[in-house]
Design a protein around this motif. Structure first.
Motif, mmCIF file in Angstrom:
data_model
loop_
_atom_site.group_PDB
_atom_site.id
_atom_site.type_symbol
_atom_site.label_atom_id
_atom_site.label_comp_id
_atom_site.label_asym_id
_atom_site.label_seq_id
_atom_site.Cartn_x
_atom_site.Cartn_y
_atom_site.Cartn_z
ATOM 1 N N ARG A 44 0.810 -1.227 0.000
ATOM 2 C CA ARG A 44 0.000 0.000 0.000
ATOM 3 C C ARG A 44 0.842 1.275 0.000
ATOM 4 N NH1 ARG A 44 -3.257 -1.883 5.128
ATOM 5 N NH2 ARG A 44 -1.053 -2.242 5.603
ATOM 6 N N THR B 275 -0.823 -1.273 -4.037
ATOM 7 C CA THR B 275 -1.917 -2.256 -4.041
ATOM 8 C C THR B 275 -2.290 -2.647 -2.626
ATOM 9 O OG1 THR B 275 -0.942 -3.227 -6.049
ATOM 10 C CG2 THR B 275 -2.623 -4.541 -4.914
ATOM 11 N N ASP B 276 -3.601 -2.661 -2.363
ATOM 12 C CA ASP B 276 -4.124 -3.261 -1.132
ATOM 13 C C ASP B 276 -4.673 -4.618 -1.529
ATOM 14 O OD1 ASP B 276 -5.626 -4.124 1.013
ATOM 15 O OD2 ASP B 276 -6.477 -2.143 1.444
ATOM 16 N N LEU C 96 -6.604 -10.536 5.582
ATOM 17 C CA LEU C 96 -5.319 -10.269 4.915
ATOM 18 C C LEU C 96 -4.617 -11.570 4.514
ATOM 19 C CD1 LEU C 96 -3.056 -8.229 4.116
ATOM 20 C CD2 LEU C 96 -2.072 -8.670 6.370
ATOM 21 N N SER D 246 4.892 -19.099 8.441
ATOM 22 C CA SER D 246 5.652 -18.803 9.666
ATOM 23 C C SER D 246 5.849 -20.084 10.470
ATOM 24 C CB SER D 246 4.870 -17.803 10.511
ATOM 25 O OG SER D 246 5.367 -17.766 11.828
ATOM 26 N N GLY E 183 11.304 -18.999 10.691
ATOM 27 C CA GLY E 183 11.222 -18.803 12.139
ATOM 28 C C GLY E 183 11.559 -17.338 12.398
HETATM 29 N N1 LIG Z 1 9.470 -10.810 10.629
HETATM 30 C C1 LIG Z 1 9.575 -12.024 11.148
HETATM 31 O O1 LIG Z 1 10.338 -12.261 12.089
HETATM 32 C C2 LIG Z 1 8.786 -13.162 10.539
HETATM 33 C C3 LIG Z 1 8.925 -14.441 11.073
HETATM 34 C C4 LIG Z 1 8.214 -15.488 10.489
HETATM 35 C C5 LIG Z 1 7.405 -15.260 9.390
HETATM 36 N N2 LIG Z 1 7.296 -14.001 8.890
HETATM 37 C C6 LIG Z 1 6.448 -13.790 7.724
HETATM 38 O O2 LIG Z 1 7.244 -13.168 6.733
HETATM 39 C C7 LIG Z 1 6.439 -12.277 5.961
HETATM 40 C C8 LIG Z 1 7.094 -10.905 5.933
HETATM 41 O O3 LIG Z 1 7.209 -10.398 7.242
HETATM 42 P P1 LIG Z 1 8.070 -9.074 7.511
HETATM 43 O O4 LIG Z 1 7.892 -8.751 8.935
HETATM 44 O O5 LIG Z 1 9.450 -9.257 6.997
HETATM 45 O O6 LIG Z 1 7.274 -8.013 6.666
HETATM 46 P P2 LIG Z 1 7.797 -6.998 5.550
HETATM 47 O O7 LIG Z 1 8.196 -7.739 4.347
HETATM 48 O O8 LIG Z 1 8.745 -6.038 6.153
HETATM 49 O O9 LIG Z 1 6.444 -6.176 5.258
HETATM 50 C C9 LIG Z 1 5.249 -6.754 4.861
HETATM 51 C C10 LIG Z 1 4.408 -5.673 4.236
HETATM 52 O O10 LIG Z 1 3.112 -6.184 3.928
HETATM 53 C C11 LIG Z 1 2.363 -5.044 3.578
HETATM 54 N N3 LIG Z 1 0.934 -5.229 3.729
HETATM 55 C C12 LIG Z 1 0.211 -5.305 4.875
HETATM 56 N N4 LIG Z 1 -1.095 -5.320 4.584
HETATM 57 C C13 LIG Z 1 -1.204 -5.247 3.237
HETATM 58 C C14 LIG Z 1 -2.301 -5.168 2.332
HETATM 59 N N5 LIG Z 1 -3.566 -5.158 2.781
HETATM 60 N N6 LIG Z 1 -2.047 -5.118 1.009
HETATM 61 C C15 LIG Z 1 -0.781 -5.093 0.559
HETATM 62 N N7 LIG Z 1 0.297 -5.140 1.360
HETATM 63 C C16 LIG Z 1 0.083 -5.206 2.683
HETATM 64 C C17 LIG Z 1 2.835 -3.897 4.482
HETATM 65 O O11 LIG Z 1 3.124 -2.757 3.670
HETATM 66 P P3 LIG Z 1 2.011 -1.606 3.467
HETATM 67 O O12 LIG Z 1 1.586 -1.191 4.832
HETATM 68 O O13 LIG Z 1 2.753 -0.577 2.700
HETATM 69 O O14 LIG Z 1 0.904 -2.206 2.668
HETATM 70 C C18 LIG Z 1 4.120 -4.457 5.095
HETATM 71 O O15 LIG Z 1 5.168 -3.514 5.096
HETATM 72 C C19 LIG Z 1 5.050 -12.293 6.595
HETATM 73 O O16 LIG Z 1 4.199 -13.146 5.844
HETATM 74 C C20 LIG Z 1 5.286 -12.845 7.989
HETATM 75 O O17 LIG Z 1 4.174 -13.522 8.492
HETATM 76 C C21 LIG Z 1 7.969 -12.951 9.438
#
Ligand SMILES: NC(=O)c1ccc[n+]([C@@H]2O[C@H](COP(=O)([O-])OP(=O)(O)OC[C@H]3O[C@@H](n4cnc5c(N)ncnc54)[C@H](OP(=O)(O)O)[C@@H]3O)[C@@H](O)[C@H]2O)c1
Length: 281
Positions: free
Chosen positions: A60, A84-85, A136, A164, A208
């Protein structure tokens, strides 16, 4: 790409196997990444570009898409940013149209979007928080997959769902997140079955911990609270894994790239856990 190992016409040394691999893995492919944020989303975009793909960035916040796209373009890559949302039908239709108008094909869709879930016990989680998470993680990623199915069928392409390690444990307070990610896994497996006859593969990466800037900040906060160093928090956390360290974002991203690439052409309906050995499945 030439298999000739002699020096090229400019007298340059041949590419190393690693360079050949990274250039070839997604060469001429078009990869759509939904949910491009500062963490894993950014790394997936950069690694896809490093592997030769043209990258379509969707989330977004347009300014963030442009920042990541600028990094890719600085390394000679090709990008398209489409704010895009993924919970919005019209926005997702627009993403498909813009992608096909620009590149004419789609080879891989990476569904990565993330919003911080409720971290309350179920007894104190209201239904709106749970439905937002399902909206989502489940319906958003389903909408994206439905919208790109025809294009992916043309290329016999791939979908990678980012899940995850919450799949692997039932710790308190993770319930809302676990419900959404478990439903995402169930959906991914059924999609693999249903889309397999079109030649589309659907796989899952389950990270993880990811050693992102956000996690580093969190370790700093924990360290302050307990009067220890952030490095001690890291070591205590990493001690639970076989490799005694936490995966870096690009290491998770490379697993995503592998599943999106032709190297995984016979793999579908599978889950790749990327956690330095924290959980064995
Ligand atoms: N971070 C961790 O430690 C971790 C651990 C295990 C698994 N994961 C998984 O890894 C993936 C990425 O996690 P991350 O923390 O690294 O995130 P990231 O890639 O830094 O960011 C994910 C992005 O998703 C976007 N988003 C949220 N709602 C949305 C919508 N309605 N439409 C379009 N985009 C949307 C947000 O951007 P906007 O607000 O600009 O839309 C957000 O910045 C996730 O699926 C998460 O569950 C993460």
């Amino acid at each position: 790409m030439s298999e000739d190992n002699s020096r090229n016409s400019q007298g340059q040394a041949p590419e190393t196997p690693d360079q050949r691999l990274r250039t070839a893995l997604l060469a001429d492919k078009v990869v759509v990444v939904s949910g491009v944020g500062p963490g894993l989303g950014r790394s997936v975009c950069l690694e896809a570009a490093a592997a030769g793909a043209k990258v379509v960035l969707a989330a977004r916040t347009e300014s963030r898409l442009k920042e990541v796209a600028a990094e890719i373009e600085a390394m000679g890559g090709t990008t398209l940013c489409v704010p895009t949302d993924i919970t919005d039908d019209a926005a997702v239709r627009n993403l498909v149209e813009r992608t096909l108008a620009e590149f004419g094909r789609v080879d891989a869709l990476i569904n990565n979007a993330f919003a911080v879930p409720s971290m309350k016990p179920f007894a104190r989680t209201d239904f709106k928080q749970i439905t937002d998470s399902l909206e989502l993680t489940v319906l958003g990623n389903l909408r994206m997959t439905q919208a790109f199915t025809d294009a992916l069928a043309e290329t016999k392409g791939a979908v990678v769902m980012v899940n995850s390690a919450v799949l692997r444990h039932s710790e308190p307070r993770y319930g809302s997140y676990k419900v959404a990610k478990s439903a995402l896994l169930a959906m991914s497996q059924t999609l693999a079955t249903e889309l397999g006859e079109k030649g589309i593969r659907v796989n899952t990466v389950a990270p993880g911990y990811i050693h992102t800037d956000q996690l580093k900040w969190y370790f700093g906060e924990v360290a302050k609270k307990y009067g220890i160093t952030a490095e001690q928090v890291y070591q205590t956390t990493a001690a639970k894994s076989d490799l005694k360290r936490l995966p870096e974002p690009d290491e998770i991203a490379n697993s995503v790239i592998f599943l999106a690439s032709p190297w995984a052409n016979a793999i579908t309906g599978q889950t790749l856990d990327v956690n330095c050995g924290e959980y064995h499945v």
